[in-house]
Design a protein around this motif. Structure first.
Motif, PDB file in Angstrom:
ATOM      1  N   ALA A 101      32.071  39.373  42.083  1.00  7.86           N
ATOM      2  CA  ALA A 101      32.129  40.836  42.113  1.00  7.86           C
ATOM      3  C   ALA A 101      33.290  41.305  42.980  1.00  7.86           C
ATOM      4  N   LEU A 102      33.543  40.620  44.083  1.00  6.80           N
ATOM      5  CA  LEU A 102      34.659  41.008  44.952  1.00  6.80           C
ATOM      6  C   LEU A 102      35.987  40.867  44.214  1.00  6.80           C
ATOM      7  N   LEU A 103      36.152  39.765  43.468  1.00  3.49           N
ATOM      8  CA  LEU A 103      37.397  39.571  42.712  1.00  3.49           C
ATOM      9  C   LEU A 103      37.583  40.652  41.656  1.00  3.49           C
ATOM     10  N   LEU A 104      36.504  41.029  40.986  1.00  2.42           N
ATOM     11  CA  LEU A 104      36.606  42.089  39.979  1.00  2.42           C
ATOM     12  C   LEU A 104      36.999  43.418  40.609  1.00  2.42           C
ATOM     13  N   ASP A 105      36.475  43.680  41.820  1.00  2.00           N
ATOM     14  CA  ASP A 105      36.859  44.914  42.518  1.00  2.00           C
ATOM     15  C   ASP A 105      38.347  44.905  42.856  1.00  2.00           C
ATOM     16  N   VAL A 106      38.860  43.761  43.309  1.00  2.00           N
ATOM     17  CA  VAL A 106      40.279  43.677  43.648  1.00  2.00           C
ATOM     18  C   VAL A 106      41.133  43.821  42.385  1.00  2.00           C
ATOM     19  N   VAL A 107      40.693  43.196  41.305  1.00  2.00           N
ATOM     20  CA  VAL A 107      41.422  43.334  40.026  1.00  2.00           C
ATOM     21  C   VAL A 107      41.468  44.796  39.605  1.00  2.00           C
ATOM     22  N   GLU A 108      40.366  45.493  39.805  1.00  2.00           N
ATOM     23  CA  GLU A 108      40.317  46.909  39.445  1.00  2.00           C
ATOM     24  C   GLU A 108      41.289  47.719  40.313  1.00  2.00           C
ATOM     25  N   GLN A 109      41.450  47.327  41.584  1.00  2.00           N
ATOM     26  CA  GLN A 109      42.345  48.056  42.487  1.00  2.00           C
ATOM     27  C   GLN A 109      43.806  47.918  42.071  1.00  2.00           C
ATOM     28  N   VAL A 110      44.188  46.736  41.599  1.00  2.00           N
ATOM     29  CA  VAL A 110      45.596  46.513  41.255  1.00  2.00           C
ATOM     30  C   VAL A 110      45.863  46.748  39.771  1.00  2.00           C
ATOM     31  N   LYS A 111      44.845  47.169  39.020  1.00  2.00           N
ATOM     32  CA  LYS A 111      45.044  47.352  37.582  1.00  2.00           C
ATOM     33  C   LYS A 111      46.112  48.415  37.312  1.00  2.00           C
ATOM     34  N   SER A 112      46.106  49.472  38.100  1.00  2.00           N
ATOM     35  CA  SER A 112      47.088  50.536  37.876  1.00  2.00           C
ATOM     36  C   SER A 112      48.508  50.033  38.139  1.00  2.00           C
ATOM     37  N   ILE A 113      48.670  49.157  39.151  1.00  2.00           N
ATOM     38  CA  ILE A 113      49.998  48.585  39.428  1.00  2.00           C
ATOM     39  C   ILE A 113      50.458  47.745  38.238  1.00  2.00           C
ATOM     40  N   ALA A 114      49.541  46.953  37.679  1.00  2.00           N
ATOM     41  CA  ALA A 114      49.885  46.121  36.525  1.00  2.00           C
ATOM     42  C   ALA A 114      50.251  46.982  35.327  1.00  2.00           C
ATOM     43  N   GLU A 115      49.523  48.083  35.123  1.00  2.00           N
ATOM     44  CA  GLU A 115      49.830  48.950  33.987  1.00  2.00           C
ATOM     45  C   GLU A 115      51.182  49.630  34.160  1.00  2.00           C
ATOM     46  N   ASP A 116      51.496  50.061  35.400  1.00  2.00           N
ATOM     47  CA  ASP A 116      52.793  50.709  35.628  1.00  2.00           C
ATOM     48  C   ASP A 116      53.943  49.746  35.361  1.00  2.00           C
ATOM     49  N   ARG A 117      53.737  48.490  35.634  1.00  2.00           N
ATOM     50  CA  ARG A 117      54.808  47.498  35.467  1.00  2.00           C
ATOM     51  C   ARG A 117      54.691  46.765  34.133  1.00  2.00           C
ATOM     52  N   GLN A 118      53.741  47.209  33.295  1.00  2.00           N
ATOM     53  CA  GLN A 118      53.548  46.639  31.963  1.00  2.00           C
ATOM     54  C   GLN A 118      53.338  45.117  32.036  1.00  2.00           C
ATOM     55  N   ILE A 119      52.423  44.723  32.921  1.00  2.00           N
ATOM     56  CA  ILE A 119      52.060  43.314  33.105  1.00  2.00           C
ATOM     57  C   ILE A 119      50.624  43.128  32.656  1.00  2.00           C
ATOM     58  N   ASN A 120      50.361  42.030  31.965  1.00  2.00           N
ATOM     59  CA  ASN A 120      49.001  41.738  31.493  1.00  2.00           C
ATOM     60  C   ASN A 120      48.193  41.099  32.620  1.00  2.00           C
ATOM     61  N   LEU A 121      47.207  41.822  33.120  1.00  2.00           N
ATOM     62  CA  LEU A 121      46.325  41.319  34.178  1.00  2.00           C
ATOM     63  C   LEU A 121      45.054  40.793  33.512  1.00  2.00           C
ATOM     64  N   ILE A 122      44.864  39.473  33.566  1.00  2.00           N
ATOM     65  CA  ILE A 122      43.796  38.823  32.798  1.00  2.00           C
ATOM     66  C   ILE A 122      42.794  38.174  33.763  1.00  2.00           C
ATOM     67  N   PRO A 123      41.609  38.740  33.949  1.00  2.00           N
ATOM     68  CA  PRO A 123      40.584  38.080  34.779  1.00  2.00           C
ATOM     69  C   PRO A 123      39.743  37.118  33.939  1.00  2.00           C
ATOM     70  N   GLU A 124      39.575  35.924  34.434  1.00  2.00           N
ATOM     71  CA  GLU A 124      38.695  34.940  33.796  1.00  2.00           C
ATOM     72  C   GLU A 124      37.598  34.559  34.802  1.00  2.00           C
TER      73      GLU A 124
END
Length: 475
Positions: A316-339
């Motif tokens: 759950a902590l990792l998913l929260d961190v992924v959610e925090q940086v999702k906007s940065i990934a979208e601005d830079r057009q990078i695919n953020l893939i959580p497994e």
């Protein structure tokens, strides 16, 4: 005793131990000499009793026995004899005593039974007396043979005087020898002390001379050199850290001053004031972030930051961190893939761990080109939770990899201003991971991306799928 030097303490302890051993040895020696001398005396008395017994067996009457014994035993250098019959009548007496020293043996006593005793005769000193009862053709006789113990006591006293004189002398010689030998043995210690005292913060490149690395003094010198080497590295790190921190702080301050001086030279338009304020805000934000990171590192170094040991749902902590940086990934057009398809718990501090993975993901997104991928994986082994952050970025050269966790170190210094980085993120992440008794490792090759692996001790694992992952990232 504690105020004395080691040299004197060793000498006194060895002197005391030697004195105790010499006293015990002397006591045992005197007792053995006395026992041996007394045993030889008793043996001589028994031989004389046998000689008297031979005369008793050869004589047919008391008068003949007295004549024969007087001829043989009247003048004897060491022994004196008294022979009486059962009524107490003296048959033969070679001493000045009128009566036997020891009461005659009982008539019921066994024949030829010997009795050895020591008596102190008034005016004559101690005597050793052997008594027995013999049977002859003219009746039973009580025979006593005695010898003075005064010569034996004199010899024993002489031995005691010799021991009393030589023992203190031996102890004094031992103390002097011990002082000399201890001084020679500890001379190398003093040399180590002198050489160590001569080393200060400006000469940490010097080392203590090692004469023999296999003995105790050599091992001490090796340990001192190792300590000096660690101090040298620590001081160099402090110097470098101070220089880098000064540089990092001076850069935004210089930018702020430049902007302020530029805007104050002449009246400006509102748009120019707005642009200047934006630069000021950006530099002050950067300066505040640097101050926060420096404070956090200082608190880590001082041990002020205490790691919590609360159960943390790592997935759950990792998913929260992924959610925090999702906007940065979208601005830079990078695919953020959580497994993150599994659930597990660890013991730790969720805020500190969130900062760790935020810094790692932020670096991965910062150096991944447009259209690249950043993959976050969570796996579980028997004892560890394994978090991997894999990117398809520019990668890191082999020369830079060993230095990535050094403070203010940046693999690509040219990106410092553009990316806003300070080179402290990975240092903070490493310190936090170590506080959680975990490890962090970076693998990378130029042009092939970078993988950061964090291992944390596992607290609890479940085989159920992560519902939050299914909800946020459906297949």
């Amino acid at each position: 005793m504690k105020s004395l030097s080691i040299r004197w303490r060793l000498t006194l302890w060895y002197g005391f131990a030697l004195a105790v051993m010499l006293c015990l040895f002397s006591l045992v020696l005197i007792l053995l000499v006395w026992q041996q001398a007394l045993a030889r005396t008793d043996s001589g008395l028994r031989e004389e009793l046998q000689e008297i017994g031979l005369e008793v067996s050869l004589a047919d009457s008391a008068s003949i026995f007295a004549t024969q014994v007087a001829a043989r035993f009247s003048q004897h250098d060491f022994y004196e004899f008294i022979v009486t019959d059962e009524s107490g009548q003296v048959i033969f007496n070679s001493s000045d005593l009128e009566q036997p020293v020891v009461t005659a043996m009982s008539s019921t006593a066994e024949l030829n039974q010997e009795r050895l005793e020591t008596y102190d005769l008034a005016g004559s000193g101690p005597y050793r007396i052997a008594s027995t009862r013999m049977s002859g053709s003219f009746g039973a006789l009580n025979v006593q043979v005695m010898t003075s113990l005064v010569p034996l006591y004199h010899d024993l006293a002489a031995l005691q005087w010799v021991v009393a004189l030589l023992l203190p002398l031996a102890v004094l010689v031992a103390i002097a020898s011990g002082q000399f030998l201890a001084g020679r043995a500890l001379r190398q210690v003093q040399q180590v002390v002198d050489e160590t005292n001569a080393i200060n913060i400006s000469s940490l490149d010097r080392r203590v001379q090692i004469l023999n690395p296999d003995d105790e003094i050599g091992k001490l010198a090796v340990a001192v050199n190792s300590l000096i080497a660690r101090l040298d590295r620590a001081v160099n790190e402090i110097h470098r850290f101070t220089a880098d921190a000064s540089h990092e702080i001076r850069t935004p301050i210089a930018a702020l001053r430049l902007e302020a001086e530029s805007i104050l030279r002449s009246p400006r338009t509102p748009q120019e004031y707005e642009r200047t304020l934006a630069v000021v805000l950006e530099e002050t934000t950067r300066l505040g972030k640097l101050a926060d990171q420096l404070l956090k590192l200082s608190r880590h170094d001082a041990g002020i930051i205490r790691c919590q040991h609360d159960p943390v749902q790592l997935d759950a902590l990792l998913l929260d961190v992924v959610e925090q940086v999702k906007s940065i990934a979208e601005d830079r057009q990078i695919n953020l893939i959580p497994e993150i398809g599994t659930t597990c718990e660890i013991l730790g501090d969720d805020i500190s761990l969130s900062q760790v993975f935020f810094n790692i993901l932020e670096n991965a997104l910062k150096y991944t080109p447009v259209g690249g991928d950043v993959i976050v994986k969570l796996n579980v082994t028997d004892k560890s939770a394994v978090v991997e952050v894999q990117d398809s970025g520019i990668g890191i050269s082999a020369d830079d990899l060993p230095h990535l966790f050094e403070r203010f170190y940046q693999a690509d210094p040219s990106r410092q201003n553009s990316s806003g980085g300070t080179g402290l993120g990975l240092s903070i992440a490493q310190a936090a991971v170590f506080q959680h008794e975990g490890t962090i490792e970076i693998q990378s090759q130029p042009g092939q991306g970078t993988k950061v692996t964090v291992l944390l001790p596992l607290y609890k694992q479940t085989d159920e799928p992560n519902p939050a992952f299914v909800e946020q990232f459906p297949a």
